[in-house]
Design an enzyme around this catalytic site. Sequence first.
Site, short mmCIF file in Angstrom:
data_model
loop_
_atom_site.label_atom_id
_atom_site.label_comp_id
_atom_site.label_asym_id
_atom_site.label_seq_id
_atom_site.Cartn_x
_atom_site.Cartn_y
_atom_site.Cartn_z
N PRO A 1 0.70 -1.17 -0.10
CA PRO A 1 -0.06 0.16 0.07
C PRO A 1 0.81 1.37 -0.06
O PRO A 1 1.70 1.52 0.85
CB PRO A 1 -0.79 -0.06 1.18
CG PRO A 1 -0.94 -1.63 1.60
CD PRO A 1 0.50 -2.04 1.22
N GLU A 2 0.74 2.08 -0.87
CA GLU A 2 1.26 3.48 -1.18
C GLU A 2 0.20 4.56 -0.86
O GLU A 2 -0.83 4.17 -0.62
CB GLU A 2 1.95 3.64 -2.46
CG GLU A 2 2.81 2.56 -2.64
CD GLU A 2 3.89 2.67 -3.85
OE1 GLU A 2 3.78 3.68 -4.59
OE2 GLU A 2 4.29 1.58 -4.30
N LYS B 1 1.71 7.51 4.05
CA LYS B 1 1.20 6.10 3.95
C LYS B 1 0.63 5.79 5.26
O LYS B 1 0.14 4.67 5.62
CB LYS B 1 2.14 5.22 3.63
CG LYS B 1 3.02 5.44 2.50
CD LYS B 1 4.16 4.33 2.38
CE LYS B 1 4.99 4.35 0.88
NZ LYS B 1 6.10 3.53 0.90
N ARG C 1 16.16 -0.61 -4.72
CA ARG C 1 14.62 -0.90 -5.17
C ARG C 1 14.78 -1.18 -6.63
O ARG C 1 15.66 -0.58 -7.40
CB ARG C 1 13.83 -0.01 -4.85
CG ARG C 1 13.70 0.46 -3.26
CD ARG C 1 13.20 -0.60 -2.57
NE ARG C 1 11.94 -1.16 -2.82
CZ ARG C 1 10.62 -0.54 -2.48
NH1 ARG C 1 10.73 0.60 -1.59
NH2 ARG C 1 9.53 -1.29 -2.75
#
Length: 263
Positions: free
Chosen positions: A2-3, A59, A250
């Site tokens: 979830p962002e 977030k 990432r």
Amino acid sequence: MPELPEVENFKRYLDATSLHQRISGVDVRSAYILKGISARELARRLKGRCFESSCRHGKHLFVRVDRDLWLRLHFGMTGSLQYFKHEEQAPKHTRVLFVFATDHRLAFEDQRKFGEVGLLKDINEFLKKRALGPDPLDISLTQFKEILGKHRGAVKAILLNQKFIAGIGNIYADEILFRARIHPATQISTLKEKAVANLFRATRYVLRTAIDARADVDLMPKSWLLPHRGKGGKCSRCGRELKSAKIGGRTAWFCAHCQERAL
């Protein structure tokens, strides 16, 4: 994971289902995700109260319980909310269950248990303690330029750093850079003023569009990177195969043709 768009949709879901109902009980099924409070204390402090309103920063979702008490929810990698009536409808990975006097329930579900649930008195104090940057939908172009101008490094790493700007994660950082036609490894110091302005506009557009699409990739524009992101994916603009690289620890996906790296 979830962002910001996902959490904004969780906020809207909670607002639509769970406000102004007296809490008759709190069932903590995994104390592991509780932060700074015990299961007994969480239940004691919430019982008999109502969720009055909510707000989001990055977030994090904050739910007002009364004038000086907020429930804090962070969804980690797999967290979500589900509102339902019957106990047998509870999600398999329910970690905390809020039971209302209406006999409806709100579940905080989190398969991998990287989420966080806690209580706090002051949101601003929490944000300061966590050293979280501003929400990207709350800042102006001038503020955005100031933030970027203070730092060095790859543009994607800057977007992902929650201490600079809070709420952008890996997937939407790739989408923002794809829209702005900026290679994710581009050094922030090499971006011209026009490129920074384009990046700012792309950030707001992508996040708002994803929110409106309920963070559902099937409802997002097919011209975006996200529907094609991954091994074997093709650029929606030029048709070339998408590339990937490790940036700031990432994996970044991008089109090497449409997102040329500045020298």
